[in-house]
Design a protein around this motif. Structure first.
Motif: not given
Length: 412
Positions: A13-26
């Motif tokens: 949840y603190r990994n900003r790149s993963f968070v961005l990846y999560f939102f584009t995948f959603l």
């Protein structure tokens, strides 16, 4: 595996790149769920061409099959987020054009076949890029949990997508539904743009590469040297022959012909299938399966065959919903551990090609499965009969693999 953002060891949840990846995948996943539901129901209910539905699936699967290996090779040499951006944006533009055709009632089965072909072509580049990007964003020890979150997101989309689409079509219009899909794709493209700026090219991707064809052949040789990967691909080919056509083509037809429902019944079946997938992904993520992942997946394949047979024998809505939820649950328990094992045990410079080769194997017989399902429907077989026979074959494959495939059974 390297991580260009320096965030791989942070909590997800603190990994900003993963968070961005999560939102584009959603956003991408929701758009796919909306699109598939809308096209499927338009063919079955509006055009009344249920025997042609397999042709639409065939048109989307062939370009994925033909170009997936090239997509994986390209994903290993360019910025993966750039590929995702171009794919999402192009799909949004195509759907805006389709909305114009809908306004004048010019959308025929052949328009949808052409649209499915173009979407399949774009997906052939999008999915290897998105799958191979994830290991660059998180640490190896977090891969199972990260994959579980991604799969949970995808399963949530499978639940929410059909339910929302059924309501929008029932109380609105197909134009409104396609407009919503194009909006989701544009949002995904915007997030892809931000992700592209955060994730640059690593040293491997900046090197001079051999030709795309040679890169593909190198990936194939890499697989041939791994009994685990080779056996997994052969298993995927068999499973998709007996599962994909009867389930994907058959679900809207089953909703109308067997249960006697409409778009809301179809949306309920699709949504509950997704709910089962969501629960399965959550279970795998909470447990964080890192041991005997192959055996867990193989047991789930056998269970899947049993549940599919049970689904083919149902006729009441509530029973069908219960059984289809179990089908979804086992699908996630099959997918997540195996995918994590592949990503963890694959050399990073081959990861894009491995994702494309796995996808290539899993889709190898998809066109055949779709066409056979449509063929059997056109010559008079009912959809429940088709699902029953295919499920028996699926169960047989599962029992054979769990008995003899030691390379998958013992993989961690």
């Amino acid at each position: 595996m390297t991580n260009n953002t320096g965030e791989s060891r942070l909590p997800l949840y603190r990994n900003r790149s993963f968070v961005l990846y999560f939102f584009t995948f959603l956003a991408s996943s929701l758009s796919v769920a909306f699109f598939l539901f809308t096209v499927n129901w338009y063919v079955v209910d509006y055009l009344r061409l249920e025997a042609m539905l397999g042709l639409v699936f065939f048109a989307s699967s062939v370009p994925r099959l033909l170009f997936m290996l090239i997509g994986g090779a390209i994903a290993d040499r360019v910025n993966k987020a750039t590929i995702m951006l171009l794919s999402d944006f192009t799909k949004a533009v195509l759907l805006i054009l389709v909305i114009g055709l809908l306004v004048f009632d010019l959308v025929s089965i052949w328009v949808l076949v052409g649209l499915a072909f173009l979407f399949g072509l774009l997906d052939a580049f999008f999915w290897p890029a998105s799958s191979s990007l994830l290991p660059k964003l998180v640490d190896r020890e977090q891969l199972t949990r990260a994959n579980s979150i991604v799969h949970t997101t995808q399963r949530f989309s499978v639940i929410a997508g059909p339910l929302i689409a059924g309501v929008v079509i029932g109380f609105g219009s197909y134009e409104l539904m396609f407009g919503l899909v194009s909006l989701m794709l544009l949002l995904a493209a915007i997030v892809d743009l931000y992700l592209r700026k955060r994730v640059g090219l690593d040293e491997e991707e900046q090197q001079t590469h051999p030709s795309v064809w040679r890169s593909v052949m190198d990936g194939i040789r890499y697989v041939k040297e791994s009994p685990f990967l080779l056996t997994l691909m052969l298993t995927s080919v068999s499973l998709n022959l007996f599962l994909s056509g009867p389930l994907q083509v058959g679900l809207p037809i089953f909703a109308r012909n067997v249960i006697g429902g409409g778009e809301f019944t179809y949306s309920l079946l699709s949504g509950v299938l997704g709910a089962g997938m969501l629960i399965g992904a959550v279970i795998v993520g909470v447990i964080n399966v890192n041991r005997r992942r192959g055996l867990v997946s193989l047991i789930s394949i056998v269970a899947l065959g049993v549940f599919m047979i049970a689904f083919s024998l149902t006729g009441e809505l509530w029973v069908s919903l219960l059984v289809i939820s179990l089908v979804g649950l086992t699908l996630s328990i099959i997918d997540v551990p195996i995918l994590s094992a592949i990503q963890a045990h694959t050399d990073e410079k081959y990861i894009g090609r491995m994702m494309s080769l796995i996808s290539f194997a899993s889709m190898g017989l998809l066109p055949v499965s779709f066409l056979l399902t449509s063929l059997f429907i056109s010559i008079g077989f009912s959809i429940d009969e088709i699902i029953f026979v295919a499920s028996c074959c699926l169960l047989t494959v599962g029992l054979i693999v769990i008995t003899f495939a030691k390379s998958i059974r013992y993989v961690d």
